[in-house]
Design a protein around this motif. Structure first.
Motif, PDB file in Angstrom:
ATOM      1  N   ASP A 141       4.846  48.488  -3.224  1.00  0.00           N
ATOM      2  CA  ASP A 141       6.033  47.875  -3.815  1.00  0.00           C
ATOM      3  C   ASP A 141       7.173  48.599  -3.233  1.00  0.00           C
ATOM      4  O   ASP A 141       7.102  49.657  -2.822  1.00  0.00           O
ATOM      5  CB  ASP A 141       5.834  47.866  -5.533  1.00  0.00           C
ATOM      6  CG  ASP A 141       7.415  47.125  -5.820  1.00  0.00           C
ATOM      7  OD1 ASP A 141       7.736  46.081  -5.433  1.00  0.00           O
ATOM      8  OD2 ASP A 141       7.747  48.005  -6.645  1.00  0.00           O
ATOM      9  N   PHE A 142       8.537  48.045  -3.309  1.00  0.00           N
ATOM     10  CA  PHE A 142       9.666  48.612  -2.745  1.00  0.00           C
ATOM     11  C   PHE A 142      10.354  49.404  -3.974  1.00  0.00           C
ATOM     12  O   PHE A 142      10.514  50.537  -4.243  1.00  0.00           O
ATOM     13  CB  PHE A 142      10.389  47.704  -2.104  1.00  0.00           C
ATOM     14  CG  PHE A 142      11.530  48.487  -1.245  1.00  0.00           C
ATOM     15  CD1 PHE A 142      11.095  49.368  -0.171  1.00  0.00           C
ATOM     16  CD2 PHE A 142      12.888  48.038  -1.468  1.00  0.00           C
ATOM     17  CE1 PHE A 142      12.182  49.690   0.558  1.00  0.00           C
ATOM     18  CE2 PHE A 142      13.783  48.487  -0.734  1.00  0.00           C
ATOM     19  CZ  PHE A 142      13.542  49.432   0.385  1.00  0.00           C
ATOM     20  N   ASP A 143      11.068  48.481  -4.594  1.00  0.00           N
ATOM     21  CA  ASP A 143      12.143  49.166  -5.735  1.00  0.00           C
ATOM     22  C   ASP A 143      11.355  49.659  -6.907  1.00  0.00           C
ATOM     23  O   ASP A 143      10.280  49.098  -7.201  1.00  0.00           O
ATOM     24  CB  ASP A 143      12.889  47.706  -6.388  1.00  0.00           C
ATOM     25  CG  ASP A 143      13.643  47.117  -5.454  1.00  0.00           C
ATOM     26  OD1 ASP A 143      14.479  47.746  -4.725  1.00  0.00           O
ATOM     27  OD2 ASP A 143      13.729  45.686  -5.357  1.00  0.00           O
TER      28      ASP A 143
ATOM     29  N   GLY B  29      11.693  43.918 -10.159  1.00  0.00           N
ATOM     30  CA  GLY B  29      10.289  43.681  -9.782  1.00  0.00           C
ATOM     31  C   GLY B  29      10.119  42.072  -9.987  1.00  0.00           C
ATOM     32  O   GLY B  29       9.252  41.302  -9.273  1.00  0.00           O
TER      33      GLY B  29
ATOM     34  N   VAL C 157       4.925  47.194   2.936  1.00  0.00           N
ATOM     35  CA  VAL C 157       5.623  47.114   1.758  1.00  0.00           C
ATOM     36  C   VAL C 157       5.260  45.568   1.423  1.00  0.00           C
ATOM     37  O   VAL C 157       5.546  44.859   2.150  1.00  0.00           O
ATOM     38  CB  VAL C 157       7.194  47.131   2.007  1.00  0.00           C
ATOM     39  CG1 VAL C 157       7.928  46.763   0.992  1.00  0.00           C
ATOM     40  CG2 VAL C 157       7.420  48.770   2.472  1.00  0.00           C
TER      41      VAL C 157
ATOM     42  N   SER D 243       7.073  42.998  -1.440  1.00  0.00           N
ATOM     43  CA  SER D 243       8.220  43.065  -2.576  1.00  0.00           C
ATOM     44  C   SER D 243       8.682  41.800  -2.742  1.00  0.00           C
ATOM     45  O   SER D 243       8.459  40.743  -1.861  1.00  0.00           O
ATOM     46  CB  SER D 243       9.311  43.852  -2.091  1.00  0.00           C
ATOM     47  OG  SER D 243      10.563  43.937  -2.764  1.00  0.00           O
ATOM     48  N   THR D 244       9.174  41.429  -3.926  1.00  0.00           N
ATOM     49  CA  THR D 244       9.877  40.062  -4.173  1.00  0.00           C
ATOM     50  C   THR D 244      11.355  40.283  -3.577  1.00  0.00           C
ATOM     51  O   THR D 244      12.006  39.315  -3.299  1.00  0.00           O
ATOM     52  CB  THR D 244      10.071  39.959  -5.858  1.00  0.00           C
ATOM     53  OG1 THR D 244      10.779  41.067  -6.357  1.00  0.00           O
ATOM     54  CG2 THR D 244       8.797  39.813  -6.123  1.00  0.00           C
ATOM     55  N   LYS D 245      11.905  41.533  -3.016  1.00  0.00           N
ATOM     56  CA  LYS D 245      12.964  41.552  -2.479  1.00  0.00           C
ATOM     57  C   LYS D 245      13.118  41.012  -1.059  1.00  0.00           C
ATOM     58  O   LYS D 245      12.001  40.991  -0.420  1.00  0.00           O
ATOM     59  CB  LYS D 245      13.348  43.107  -2.409  1.00  0.00           C
ATOM     60  CG  LYS D 245      14.927  43.520  -2.197  1.00  0.00           C
ATOM     61  CD  LYS D 245      14.832  45.011  -1.970  1.00  0.00           C
ATOM     62  CE  LYS D 245      16.361  45.478  -2.166  1.00  0.00           C
ATOM     63  NZ  LYS D 245      16.698  45.716  -3.737  1.00  0.00           N
TER      64      LYS D 245
ATOM     65  N   ILE E 265      15.274  44.829   2.573  1.00  0.00           N
ATOM     66  CA  ILE E 265      14.276  46.000   2.839  1.00  0.00           C
ATOM     67  C   ILE E 265      14.607  46.607   4.178  1.00  0.00           C
ATOM     68  O   ILE E 265      14.601  47.832   4.510  1.00  0.00           O
ATOM     69  CB  ILE E 265      12.753  45.443   2.587  1.00  0.00           C
ATOM     70  CG1 ILE E 265      12.653  44.908   1.155  1.00  0.00           C
ATOM     71  CG2 ILE E 265      11.859  46.787   2.925  1.00  0.00           C
ATOM     72  CD1 ILE E 265      11.462  44.527   1.066  1.00  0.00           C
TER      73      ILE E 265
ATOM     74  N   GLY F  38       8.661  40.218   2.501  1.00  0.00           N
ATOM     75  CA  GLY F  38       9.489  40.160   1.570  1.00  0.00           C
ATOM     76  C   GLY F  38       9.227  38.785   0.879  1.00  0.00           C
ATOM     77  O   GLY F  38       8.534  37.861   1.164  1.00  0.00           O
TER      78      GLY F  38
ATOM     79  N   GLY G 268       2.503  50.423  -7.270  1.00  0.00           N
ATOM     80  CA  GLY G 268       3.496  49.776  -7.597  1.00  0.00           C
ATOM     81  C   GLY G 268       3.908  50.382  -8.957  1.00  0.00           C
ATOM     82  O   GLY G 268       3.443  51.303  -9.447  1.00  0.00           O
TER      83      GLY G 268
ATOM     84  N   ASP H  87       3.326  44.502 -10.728  1.00  0.00           N
ATOM     85  CA  ASP H  87       2.367  45.086  -9.281  1.00  0.00           C
ATOM     86  C   ASP H  87       1.005  45.176 -10.000  1.00  0.00           C
ATOM     87  O   ASP H  87       0.066  44.966  -9.093  1.00  0.00           O
ATOM     88  CB  ASP H  87       3.258  46.428  -9.048  1.00  0.00           C
ATOM     89  CG  ASP H  87       4.512  46.367  -8.577  1.00  0.00           C
ATOM     90  OD1 ASP H  87       4.592  45.382  -7.580  1.00  0.00           O
ATOM     91  OD2 ASP H  87       5.288  47.162  -8.668  1.00  0.00           O
TER      92      ASP H  87
END
Length: 214
Positions: free
Chosen positions: A10-12, A48, A108, A110-112, A117, A135, A167, A172
């Motif tokens: 995951d990212f954030d 998230g 990665v 992510s939902t971003k 990213i 993403g 995550g 996650d």
């Protein structure tokens, strides 16, 4: 912890602390529309989620058009301030470099938005450092749907036995469970150890340094 061929992150709140930027962007939209009683902790607890789901939770609004308009206002603000208000967690660079040196692939999920990213990644890592970045705009269903994970695994020619998902959130943990992947929860964010323990996992760790293969 055993070595995997692929590590998906995951990212954030997993690789980066973007909470200042996220709070800033939410506050910009919420204050504009009169939601001044939403505190920062409530905002951080939505990290998230998709933006639409987060705004629905924070405001109680359910109308699709209104939520889309809030999302667009958030994105416009994020275009200006998000990357400048996002920082890598201190151990991340060394851990990712160690994984690459041992021959593992890293990605990665992510939902971003992917472009957001990549805006950050391109500031801090060499071109092509990550083997894949998936993403929110790359999938039809956001996490906890396993769609993004499965897409990444297909592109990387990975299978579930040799892939680890890492995550910070319940979302996650649910994603890893849906994808039938081993899961490591990291306590960088606002999700508690107890919340993550409720889901299948091989470890719940304080920081990513633990996953480095010695």
């Amino acid at each position: 912890m055993r070595q995997y061929k692929t590590y998906l992150f995951d990212f954030d709140y997993t690789l980066v602390d973007s909470s200042n930027g996220i709070v800033m962007c939410f506050r910009h939209v919420l204050d504009k529309h009169g939601y001044k009683n939403v505190d920062d902790r409530a905002i951080k607890r939505t990290i998230g989620m998709t933006l639409d789901d987060a705004f629905a939770l924070l405001t109680g609004v359910s109308g699709r058009e209104v939520l889309v308009s809030y999302r667009k206002e958030y994105v416009a603000k994020a275009d200006v301030c998000m990357s400048d208000n996002t920082i890598l967690f201190s151990e991340v660079t060394n851990v990712l470099q160690a994984l690459k040196q041992q021959g593992s692939k890293i990605g990665v999920i992510s939902t971003k938005y992917r472009y957001r990213i990549m805006e950050f990644v391109n500031r801090h890592f060499p071109a092509g450092f990550f083997d894949i970045v998936v993403g929110g705009e790359d999938v039809s269903k956001a996490k906890p749907s396993p769609e993004g994970v499965w897409y990444a695994m297909k592109q990387l020619n990975s299978d579930t036995r040799d892939c680890l998902y890492v995550g910070d959130s319940v979302i996650d943990a649910q994603t890893a469970q849906a994808a039938a992947l081993d899961f490591v929860g990291v306590l960088h964010g606002s999700t508690t150890r107890e919340e993550l323990l409720a889901y299948p996992h091989i470890a719940i760790i304080d920081d990513l340094g633990t996953i480095r293969v010695k």
